[in-house]
Scaffold this active site. Structure first.
Site, PDB file in Angstrom:
ATOM      1  N   GLU A 281      -1.932   0.450  -1.821  1.00 25.07           N
ATOM      2  CA  GLU A 281      -3.165   0.903  -2.441  1.00 25.07           C
ATOM      3  C   GLU A 281      -3.770  -0.097  -3.402  1.00 25.07           C
ATOM      4  O   GLU A 281      -4.260   0.285  -4.483  1.00 25.07           O
ATOM      5  CB  GLU A 281      -2.902   2.225  -3.170  1.00 25.07           C
ATOM      6  CG  GLU A 281      -1.908   2.156  -4.330  1.00 25.07           C
ATOM      7  CD  GLU A 281      -0.450   2.359  -3.963  1.00 25.07           C
ATOM      8  OE1 GLU A 281       0.354   2.650  -4.868  1.00 25.07           O
ATOM      9  OE2 GLU A 281      -0.102   2.216  -2.769  1.00 25.07           O
ATOM     10  N   HIS A 305      -4.179   8.822   2.340  1.00 30.26           N
ATOM     11  CA  HIS A 305      -3.146   8.683   1.306  1.00 30.26           C
ATOM     12  C   HIS A 305      -3.459   7.502   0.386  1.00 30.26           C
ATOM     13  O   HIS A 305      -3.443   7.624  -0.847  1.00 30.26           O
ATOM     14  CB  HIS A 305      -1.786   8.496   1.965  1.00 30.26           C
ATOM     15  CG  HIS A 305      -0.648   8.378   1.005  1.00 30.26           C
ATOM     16  ND1 HIS A 305       0.110   9.461   0.619  1.00 30.26           N
ATOM     17  CD2 HIS A 305      -0.132   7.317   0.339  1.00 30.26           C
ATOM     18  CE1 HIS A 305       1.032   9.069  -0.244  1.00 30.26           C
ATOM     19  NE2 HIS A 305       0.908   7.765  -0.428  1.00 30.26           N
ATOM     20  N   GLU A 306      -3.747   6.345   0.979  1.00 33.20           N
ATOM     21  CA  GLU A 306      -4.015   5.161   0.162  1.00 33.20           C
ATOM     22  C   GLU A 306      -5.308   5.332  -0.636  1.00 33.20           C
ATOM     23  O   GLU A 306      -5.402   4.881  -1.787  1.00 33.20           O
ATOM     24  CB  GLU A 306      -4.083   3.910   1.044  1.00 33.20           C
ATOM     25  CG  GLU A 306      -2.859   3.665   1.917  1.00 33.20           C
ATOM     26  CD  GLU A 306      -1.546   3.690   1.149  1.00 33.20           C
ATOM     27  OE1 GLU A 306      -1.527   3.357  -0.047  1.00 33.20           O
ATOM     28  OE2 GLU A 306      -0.516   4.068   1.751  1.00 33.20           O
ATOM     29  N   HIS A 309      -4.701   7.289  -3.746  1.00 34.20           N
ATOM     30  CA  HIS A 309      -4.094   6.486  -4.810  1.00 34.20           C
ATOM     31  C   HIS A 309      -5.142   5.877  -5.744  1.00 34.20           C
ATOM     32  O   HIS A 309      -4.801   5.475  -6.865  1.00 34.20           O
ATOM     33  CB  HIS A 309      -3.268   5.354  -4.207  1.00 34.20           C
ATOM     34  CG  HIS A 309      -1.824   5.701  -3.995  1.00 34.20           C
ATOM     35  ND1 HIS A 309      -1.018   6.181  -5.003  1.00 34.20           N
ATOM     36  CD2 HIS A 309      -1.048   5.614  -2.890  1.00 34.20           C
ATOM     37  CE1 HIS A 309       0.210   6.371  -4.535  1.00 34.20           C
ATOM     38  NE2 HIS A 309       0.216   6.056  -3.254  1.00 34.20           N
ATOM     39  N   GLU A 328       3.201   9.409  -6.405  1.00 33.79           N
ATOM     40  CA  GLU A 328       3.255   9.783  -4.999  1.00 33.79           C
ATOM     41  C   GLU A 328       3.142  11.281  -4.741  1.00 33.79           C
ATOM     42  O   GLU A 328       2.568  11.699  -3.740  1.00 33.79           O
ATOM     43  CB  GLU A 328       4.539   9.236  -4.362  1.00 33.79           C
ATOM     44  CG  GLU A 328       4.603   7.717  -4.333  1.00 33.79           C
ATOM     45  CD  GLU A 328       3.484   7.071  -3.532  1.00 33.79           C
ATOM     46  OE1 GLU A 328       2.755   7.781  -2.807  1.00 33.79           O
ATOM     47  OE2 GLU A 328       3.330   5.837  -3.635  1.00 33.79           O
ATOM     48  N   ASP A 385      13.075  -0.139  -5.804  1.00 25.69           N
ATOM     49  CA  ASP A 385      12.838   0.239  -4.414  1.00 25.69           C
ATOM     50  C   ASP A 385      13.824   1.297  -3.938  1.00 25.69           C
ATOM     51  O   ASP A 385      13.552   2.022  -2.978  1.00 25.69           O
ATOM     52  CB  ASP A 385      12.928  -0.987  -3.494  1.00 25.69           C
ATOM     53  CG  ASP A 385      11.618  -1.746  -3.427  1.00 25.69           C
ATOM     54  OD1 ASP A 385      10.609  -1.242  -3.963  1.00 25.69           O
ATOM     55  OD2 ASP A 385      11.582  -2.841  -2.853  1.00 25.69           O
ATOM     56  N   TYR A 393       7.614  11.629  -2.881  1.00 28.26           N
ATOM     57  CA  TYR A 393       6.427  11.984  -2.118  1.00 28.26           C
ATOM     58  C   TYR A 393       6.353  13.490  -1.849  1.00 28.26           C
ATOM     59  O   TYR A 393       5.397  14.160  -2.235  1.00 28.26           O
ATOM     60  CB  TYR A 393       6.416  11.237  -0.784  1.00 28.26           C
ATOM     61  CG  TYR A 393       6.199   9.750  -0.874  1.00 28.26           C
ATOM     62  CD1 TYR A 393       4.991   9.189  -0.478  1.00 28.26           C
ATOM     63  CD2 TYR A 393       7.203   8.895  -1.313  1.00 28.26           C
ATOM     64  CE1 TYR A 393       4.781   7.817  -0.532  1.00 28.26           C
ATOM     65  CE2 TYR A 393       7.011   7.526  -1.381  1.00 28.26           C
ATOM     66  CZ  TYR A 393       5.797   6.986  -0.995  1.00 28.26           C
ATOM     67  OH  TYR A 393       5.600   5.628  -1.064  1.00 28.26           O
TER      68      TYR A 393
END
Length: 614
Positions: A281, A305-306, A309, A328, A385, A393
């Protein structure tokens, strides 16, 4: 919505930030970055200067600490270029996850500092692609800065809680300089190549370092609306422009839900297939994977979704990666509201059912009592990560759906709209959000009924969490039942002709794992899964083929693994391959050929999974 108490922060008031366990950054506030870089494909190197402007001149000497990783620091000077006085600096011992702290001694009166540096050819954020790895005949570079990889291509405060505006001058070196277009996460991207290879960018809104992005390649542009468009390699652009034709409608739907889009333009860049995520994003310029170019616009929820953001994440950002769900969870909920507005509630319900299935699978993998299933994470000492999975999410989305059920859509939408406006261009942590939620939305009785601590710091899903239902999936389940009762796949064709990608995905997920190669052959003859152009369906089909030893899918699987770099697909497919007889040798043989096409975000996981010796 209840009237906001006077004790709450006023709109856009600066908020104190919690300590970030993934950043060394300390010292005076930085307000603006002036970046000057050359892009050298022959050396696989970015080189130049990062000039940081302080929020105000220093009243006394102080140490500035920035994040770096694998950078060569050539000099540090006061002022806005290398002509200023040299400043003392040190680089700390490297840490495998965090890199090295760059400590600069700033004198009293300092208002800026200029750092000249070079990146490593192996910089983790940078993917340098040879022409053969692209859709054309030219090299390509793109960055992936999330979560803490911005420090591998510039010295910076690499924390989501530290924001700054920026401007950049980028020069592309080499004989192809006039054919390669440079783009950034900036407000004023060019739409045509510059013959001299020189480009200038400006991002006036303050952003965290993980939203810094750069791409350089042979790219063309197609407008989709007054403030939307798409960049892609020339061979990809026509298909991409068709696939994303409704981008303008998406932006309008998002604004109708939660207020004005605050970033000027919203463009997409379709990257080569090695991009490790579905999308990223980056402000003004979302990076997307070509794996969503299905030809029928069936996978464009990823773009929704992006786009979402641009509010949840870019506008109001998680303060640390322990608070990742605040980015998220809101974004998944927002994404599905956009898709509902555009295509109806039944469509959004399918997305929700598939998402909840992914969440249940993740909880099963992690363990239903694992702290890793809490929304609030504790990632100190680990690569952030590690926390980027379906918990943030989908469990985060379920919390929003629980709030919707508790207070109703009208009140929740008003709360979310106010939340984005009040905290725009700031960062939010979990504790502050919990306080704000209880003060600005919930009555004491509603807060008790919600039991927010069970969501934030409890494992799995709290009792009473919503469970999605999809009317459109009922026909899919009927087809699965008929198949289980002995119907031939060809008999199902009349009821499957109008199925969407999501219905086919639900069908493939519902097939029993005990199907034989002969069973899969009949399915393949009827529905042509092995030759599908839809990456989501292939990713669901290949594990079935591997488990059954269905040889006709072998070549397609190897081709997929060698040419698709999206980590979401790669990890489960390599795991499925490793679980077959002789699978490790086969996986390592494929990985040896495929690894040069993967970004470090993917190889950091796959090296351990498959075996780095490959």
């Amino acid at each position: 919505m209840p009237t906001l108490p006077a004790t709450l922060p006023q709109p856009n008031a600066a908020l104190p930030q919690p300590p970030d366990p993934h950043s060394y950054a300390q010292g005076p506030a930085l307000r603006h970055l002036r970046l000057a870089l050359t892009v050298d494909f022959a050396r696989r190197e970015l080189a130049g200067a990062a000039t940081w402007l302080l929020a105000e001149p220093l009243a006394s000497a102080i140490q500035l600490v920035l994040d770096t990783r694998d950078l060569t620091i050539e000099s540090v000077h006061s002022g806005e270029d290398a002509s200023g006085a040299a400043l003392p600096y040190t680089l700390a011992m490297p840490d495998a996850v965090l890199g090295q702290a760059l400590r600069v001694e700033l004198p009293a009166g300092a208002a800026s500092v200029c750092i000249r540096y070079r990146t490593s050819p192996e910089a983790a954020a940078l993917q340098w692609l040879a022409p053969a790895q692209t859709a054309g005949q030219h090299p390509f570079l793109f960055t992936q800065s999330q979560a803490i990889l911005a420090r591998t291509w510039l010295p910076c405060p690499d924390s989501p809680g530290r924001r700054f505006s920026y401007e950049a001058a980028v020069e592309v070196l080499g004989p192809e300089r006039g054919q390669l277009l440079a783009l950034m996460s900036a407000a004023d991207n060019p739409q045509a190549t510059a013959p001299d290879g020189r480009y200038h960018f400006r991002q006036p809104q303050p952003v965290p370092a993980y939203l810094l992005a750069l791409a350089v390649g042979r790219l063309d542009f197609a407008p989709l609306g007054e403030r939307t468009g798409i960049y892609a390699e020339p061979a990809t652009l026509p298909q991409a422009a068709h696939e994303f034709d409704e981008l303008n409608r998406m932006v309008q739907a998002a604004e109708q839900l939660y207020g004005p889009y605050r970033w000027g333009r919203y463009d997409l860049l379709v990257l080569p297939s090695s991009f490790p995520f579905g999308g990223m994003e980056n402000p003004c310029l979302t990076f997307v994977t070509p794996t969503i170019l299905a030809g029928d616009r069936s996978l464009t929820s990823l773009v929704a979704h992006e786009l979402a953001h641009s509010w949840s994440g870019n506008l109001v950002t998680n303060a640390t990666w322990n608070d990742f769900w605040l980015n998220e969870g809101f974004t998944v909920y927002f994404e599905r509201r956009i898709m509902e507005q555009l295509y109806g509630r039944p469509y959004a319900e399918m997305l929700q059912v598939l998402g909840e299935a992914d969440l249940q699978h993740t909880i099963q993998e992690l363990g239903s009592t694992s702290p890793a299933t809490h929304l609030r994470l504790h990632l100190a000492g680990r690569d952030p990560d590690d926390g980027l999975n379906d918990i943030a999410y989908e469990k985060g989305c379920l919390l929003l759906l629980t709030l919707e059920k508790l207070v109703g859509r009208v009140r929740l939408d008003a709360f979310i709209t106010e939340y984005f406006a009040r905290f725009a261009f700031q960062s939010m942590d979990t504790d502050r959000f919990a306080t704000y939620l209880s003060q600005a939305l919930l009555t004491p009785a509603e807060a008790s009924q919600l039991n927010l601590p069970a969501w934030l710091d409890g494992p799995g899903l709290p009792p009473g969490a919503p469970v999605a239902r999809s009317a459109r999936f009922a026909a899919v389940e009927e087809a699965l039942a008929r198949l289980a009762a002995g119907a031939a796949p060809a008999e199902l064709q009349p009821i499957t002709t109008e199925w969407s990608s999501q219905e086919w995905e639900h069908f493939l997920r519902g097939l029993p794992p005990t199907l034989s190669a002969a069973d899969l052959g009949q399915l393949d003859t009827a529905f042509h899964f092995t030759t599908s152009g839809n990456a989501e369906l292939l990713a669901a089909w290949f594990p079935l083929a591997l488990r059954a030893g269905y040889a006709p899918a072998d070549a397609a699987l190897e081709n997929f693994l060698r040419h698709v770099g999206r980590r979401k697909f790669l990890v489960p497919l390599y795991r499925a391959l490793l679980a077959t007889p002789g699978g490790r040798a086969r996986a390592q043989a494929i990985y040896r050929l495929a690894r040069p096409n993967y970004h470090s975000v993917a190889t950091s996981t796959l090296d351990e999974l498959v075996g780095r010796s490959a």
